[in-house]
Design a protein around this motif. Structure first.
Motif, PDB file in Angstrom:
ATOM      1  N   GLY A  11       0.664  -0.996  -0.123  1.00 40.48           N
ATOM      2  CA  GLY A  11      -0.086  -0.194   0.254  1.00 40.48           C
ATOM      3  C   GLY A  11       0.793   1.101   0.447  1.00 40.48           C
ATOM      4  N   VAL A  14       0.210   5.107   0.130  1.00 41.18           N
ATOM      5  CA  VAL A  14      -1.134   5.880   0.289  1.00 41.18           C
ATOM      6  C   VAL A  14      -2.244   5.991   1.578  1.00 41.18           C
ATOM      7  CG1 VAL A  14      -3.368   4.996  -0.962  1.00 41.18           C
ATOM      8  CG2 VAL A  14      -1.155   4.273  -1.789  1.00 41.18           C
ATOM      9  N   LYS A  34      -4.828  -1.100  -1.020  1.00 50.93           N
ATOM     10  CA  LYS A  34      -4.223  -0.631  -2.739  1.00 50.93           C
ATOM     11  C   LYS A  34      -2.821  -0.494  -2.658  1.00 50.93           C
ATOM     12  CE  LYS A  34      -7.964   2.896  -1.666  1.00 50.93           C
ATOM     13  NZ  LYS A  34      -8.315   4.687  -1.923  1.00 50.93           N
ATOM     14  N   GLN A  35      -2.928  -0.723  -3.917  1.00 49.40           N
ATOM     15  CA  GLN A  35      -1.370  -0.703  -4.393  1.00 49.40           C
ATOM     16  C   GLN A  35      -0.424   0.538  -5.429  1.00 49.40           C
ATOM     17  OE1 GLN A  35       1.840  -3.776  -4.754  1.00 49.40           O
ATOM     18  NE2 GLN A  35       0.205  -2.722  -2.016  1.00 49.40           N
ATOM     19  N   ASP A  36      -1.628   1.421  -5.116  1.00 47.27           N
ATOM     20  CA  ASP A  36      -1.170   2.650  -5.943  1.00 47.27           C
ATOM     21  C   ASP A  36      -2.332   4.138  -5.308  1.00 47.27           C
ATOM     22  OD1 ASP A  36      -3.567   3.015  -7.962  1.00 47.27           O
ATOM     23  OD2 ASP A  36      -3.008   1.460  -8.576  1.00 47.27           O
ATOM     24  N   ARG A  37      -2.119   5.227  -5.687  1.00 49.56           N
ATOM     25  CA  ARG A  37      -2.798   6.630  -5.274  1.00 49.56           C
ATOM     26  C   ARG A  37      -4.372   6.004  -6.009  1.00 49.56           C
ATOM     27  NH1 ARG A  37      -0.396  10.185  -2.011  1.00 49.56           N
ATOM     28  NH2 ARG A  37       2.048   9.779  -1.862  1.00 49.56           N
ATOM     29  N   GLY A  39      -6.450   3.431  -6.820  1.00 45.00           N
ATOM     30  CA  GLY A  39      -6.167   2.366  -6.436  1.00 45.00           C
ATOM     31  C   GLY A  39      -6.689   1.194  -7.679  1.00 45.00           C
ATOM     32  N   ASP A  41      -4.511  -0.938  -8.813  1.00 40.93           N
ATOM     33  CA  ASP A  41      -3.818  -2.012  -8.557  1.00 40.93           C
ATOM     34  C   ASP A  41      -4.399  -2.515  -7.105  1.00 40.93           C
ATOM     35  OD1 ASP A  41      -3.898  -4.712  -8.969  1.00 40.93           O
ATOM     36  OD2 ASP A  41      -1.420  -4.483 -10.020  1.00 40.93           O
ATOM     37  N   ASN A  42      -4.925  -3.937  -6.861  1.00 42.38           N
ATOM     38  CA  ASN A  42      -5.444  -3.891  -5.282  1.00 42.38           C
ATOM     39  C   ASN A  42      -5.524  -5.496  -5.405  1.00 42.38           C
ATOM     40  OD1 ASN A  42      -6.914  -1.324  -4.247  1.00 42.38           O
ATOM     41  ND2 ASN A  42      -8.885  -2.198  -5.840  1.00 42.38           N
TER      42      ASN A  42
END
Length: 134
Positions: A11, A14, A34-37, A39, A41-42
């Motif tokens: 995460g 974020v 969440k893998q990026d701001r 969302g 890629d989760n």
């Protein structure tokens, strides 16, 4: 379990990196990281507090839940362990990571999540300067 994965660095920075979502009708999804701001890629999480071995059917059902959400990754965490068939199924599918009870405990201790300090120890040595003549 969301807190543990966020503590492990998933995460990133974020602010709302992870949230628990497990409830009735959740399609087997108990949390999302969440893998990026944005969302885009989760990582989806399923947590199992089981005493018995988790069978391969659980892995296949979770894979189906990921497919329904068009998700590319998932983690199943259990307090017990996984059957050899479940481990093989996860390897074959390639997008699900399995965390068993022993690994979970190790991670919780390492990342200081869900644990408290039970005891502290001091190691002492003799101060040689104490014996020097002044």
């Amino acid at each position: 379990m969301v807190q543990l994965l966020v503590a492990m660095g998933y995460g990133g920075s974020v602010a709302d990196a992870g949230r628990a979502v497990g409830r009735s009708g959740d399609d087997g999804i108990d949390g999302i990281i969440k893998q990026d701001r944005l969302g885009l890629d989760n990582i989806y999480i399923q947590a199992k507090r089981w005493e018995r071995t988790v069978p391969s059917e659980v892995v296949r059902t979770f894979h189906g839940s990921l497919a329904l959400r068009k998700a590319s990754r998932g983690v199943i965490i259990t307090t017990s362990d996984f059957s050899s068939n479940a481990i093989e199924t996860a390897k074959a599918l390639g997008n699900i990571v399995l965390i068993d009870g022993n690994t979970l405990a190790d991670f919780m201790i390492e990342f200081n999540v869900g644990v408290t300090v039970a005891a502290r120890y001091e190691v002492k040595r003799v101060d040689r300067d104490f014996f020097e003549e002044g």
